[in-house]
Write a protein that holds these residues in place. Structure first.
Motif, PDB file in Angstrom:
ATOM      1  N   TYR A 123       0.836  -1.185   0.000  1.00  0.00           N
ATOM      2  CA  TYR A 123       0.000   0.000   0.000  1.00  0.00           C
ATOM      3  C   TYR A 123       0.875   1.240   0.000  1.00  0.00           C
ATOM      4  CZ  TYR A 123       1.169  -0.071   4.973  1.00  0.00           C
ATOM      5  OH  TYR A 123       1.844  -0.101   6.158  1.00  0.00           O
ATOM      6  N   ASP A 162      -8.255   9.553  -2.803  1.00  0.00           N
ATOM      7  CA  ASP A 162      -9.050   8.348  -2.582  1.00  0.00           C
ATOM      8  C   ASP A 162      -8.646   7.702  -1.263  1.00  0.00           C
ATOM      9  OD1 ASP A 162     -10.838   6.147  -3.404  1.00  0.00           O
ATOM     10  OD2 ASP A 162      -8.972   5.002  -3.460  1.00  0.00           O
ATOM     11  N   ALA A 222     -10.677   5.048   0.115  1.00  0.00           N
ATOM     12  CA  ALA A 222     -11.453   3.813   0.256  1.00  0.00           C
ATOM     13  C   ALA A 222     -10.552   2.649   0.657  1.00  0.00           C
ATOM     14  CB  ALA A 222     -12.156   3.491  -1.056  1.00  0.00           C
ATOM     15  N   VAL A 223     -11.056   1.814   1.557  1.00  0.00           N
ATOM     16  CA  VAL A 223     -10.314   0.629   1.986  1.00  0.00           C
ATOM     17  C   VAL A 223     -11.139  -0.639   1.760  1.00  0.00           C
ATOM     18  CG1 VAL A 223      -8.895   1.826   3.681  1.00  0.00           C
ATOM     19  CG2 VAL A 223     -11.154   0.991   4.352  1.00  0.00           C
ATOM     20  N   ASP A 224     -12.187  -0.520   0.950  1.00  0.00           N
ATOM     21  CA  ASP A 224     -13.030  -1.669   0.640  1.00  0.00           C
ATOM     22  C   ASP A 224     -12.515  -2.350  -0.633  1.00  0.00           C
ATOM     23  OD1 ASP A 224     -13.813  -0.037  -1.475  1.00  0.00           O
ATOM     24  OD2 ASP A 224     -15.560   0.720  -0.394  1.00  0.00           O
ATOM     25  N   PRO A 225     -13.194  -3.400  -1.106  1.00  0.00           N
ATOM     26  CA  PRO A 225     -12.728  -4.100  -2.312  1.00  0.00           C
ATOM     27  C   PRO A 225     -12.585  -3.223  -3.546  1.00  0.00           C
ATOM     28  CG  PRO A 225     -14.298  -5.462  -1.134  1.00  0.00           C
ATOM     29  CD  PRO A 225     -14.298  -4.129  -0.442  1.00  0.00           C
ATOM     30  N   SER A 226     -13.243  -2.050  -3.559  1.00  0.00           N
ATOM     31  CA  SER A 226     -13.124  -1.167  -4.720  1.00  0.00           C
ATOM     32  C   SER A 226     -11.699  -0.645  -4.883  1.00  0.00           C
ATOM     33  CB  SER A 226     -14.092   0.017  -4.591  1.00  0.00           C
ATOM     34  OG  SER A 226     -13.697   0.896  -3.551  1.00  0.00           O
ATOM     35  N   TRP A 227     -10.898  -0.730  -3.810  1.00  0.00           N
ATOM     36  CA  TRP A 227      -9.490  -0.307  -3.890  1.00  0.00           C
ATOM     37  C   TRP A 227      -8.801  -1.034  -5.039  1.00  0.00           C
ATOM     38  CZ3 TRP A 227      -4.541  -2.056  -3.918  1.00  0.00           C
ATOM     39  CH2 TRP A 227      -3.521  -1.184  -3.516  1.00  0.00           C
ATOM     40  N   TYR A 228      -9.076  -2.317  -5.181  1.00  0.00           N
ATOM     41  CA  TYR A 228      -8.435  -3.127  -6.216  1.00  0.00           C
ATOM     42  C   TYR A 228      -9.044  -2.864  -7.592  1.00  0.00           C
ATOM     43  CZ  TYR A 228      -6.667  -5.663  -2.152  1.00  0.00           C
ATOM     44  OH  TYR A 228      -6.061  -5.987  -0.962  1.00  0.00           O
ATOM     45  N   THR A 229     -10.372  -2.816  -7.653  1.00  0.00           N
ATOM     46  CA  THR A 229     -11.016  -2.647  -8.955  1.00  0.00           C
ATOM     47  C   THR A 229     -10.711  -1.288  -9.567  1.00  0.00           C
ATOM     48  OG1 THR A 229     -13.058  -1.889  -7.865  1.00  0.00           O
ATOM     49  CG2 THR A 229     -12.878  -4.235  -8.368  1.00  0.00           C
TER      50      THR A 229
END
Length: 256
Positions: A33, A177, A179-186
């Motif tokens: 990260y 940004d 965000a620490v949810d799965p959207s971090w990857y997408t």
């Protein structure tokens, strides 16, 4: 009978003695990260590498990302010759120098574009920073297809993808940004493919100020929510780099 290792305070000293330790030379686990509070302790380029590469980079517009550019840069920097131990990756070292230095310059670019009190949203910042990074290829755009062909070689693909991942992470980070949810990857996967396809488009763009590339970037960002957008861009990257590699090999006289 040995006592199993566990974190109990009363067995701390005994556990410390009995728990196996990693070998002295074993690499430590690295972070995945972005953090300015705990930066990567490693140096990207050694001083002598930076000296040669910065001098060689000035010769890229005329000689491309080539061994000749490296040789001229070494001469300009006061070196008689370049040994394989100094720059073992040859021309790819020069390409990586371009990728790394332009990425590292993004933080200053963000401060230049946006004030601390700026009300610009994250999405707009992502677009503007991505566009600014694309413009950093302007000076070497006529040589970038050659660079892509080198980057597409199997031995350099991992390092090339790693730099792309670092770039898009930097853009999202600088855009605010959190965000620490799965959207971090997408989000990072999507921007990686959008940036790569826009970069490829730019190598053939003859419009004034690369206007067509800017429009292309905006369209791709607006399409990112549609299913298949990421895979479509990935297909373009793979197809183009493979084609560029074949064309360069043919130009060298190889019958393929």
């Amino acid at each position: 009978m040995s006592i199993p290792c566990r974190p109990a305070a009363r067995l701390a000293f005994r556990s410390l003695r009995q728990c196996p330790r990693a070998p002295a030379g074993a690499p430590r686990e690295t972070r995945a990260y972005h953090s300015y509070d705990h930066p990567d302790p490693t140096t990207t380029f050694h001083p002598h590498e930076s000296t040669i590469l910065s001098a060689a980079y000035k010769h890229v517009p005329e000689h491309g990302f080539s061994q000749k550019a490296l040789a001229l840069g070494a001469k300009d920097a006061g070196y008689l010759d370049i040994s394989s131990s100094v720059l073992p990756d040859g021309p790819f070292s020069l390409i990586r120098y371009h990728l790394v230095t332009k990425r590292e310059g993004m933080a200053a670019k963000e401060k230049e574009l946006f004030e601390e009190s700026s009300q610009v949203g994250v999405s707009e910042k992502v677009e503007l920073l991505t566009w600014e990074r694309l413009l950093e290829n302007k000076a070497v755009i006529d040589r970038w297809q050659e660079a892509l062909a080198i980057m597409a070689q199997p031995s350099y693909v991992p390092a090339s993808f790693k730099e792309l991942a670092k770039l898009v992470d930097e853009i999202w980070f600088l855009s605010g940004d959190t965000a620490v949810d799965p959207s971090w990857y997408t989000k990072r996967a999507s921007l990686s493919m959008i940036y790569a396809s826009s970069e490829l488009f730019m190598t053939n763009d003859k419009s004034a100020g690369f206007k067509d590339t800017r429009d292309f970037l905006r369209r791709r960002l607006s399409e990112v929510k549609e299913a298949g957008g990421v895979m479509g861009s990935l297909g373009q990257w793979v197809g183009f780099t493979a084609s560029a590699g074949v064309n360069v090999l043919r130009s060298k006289g190889l019958r393929i």
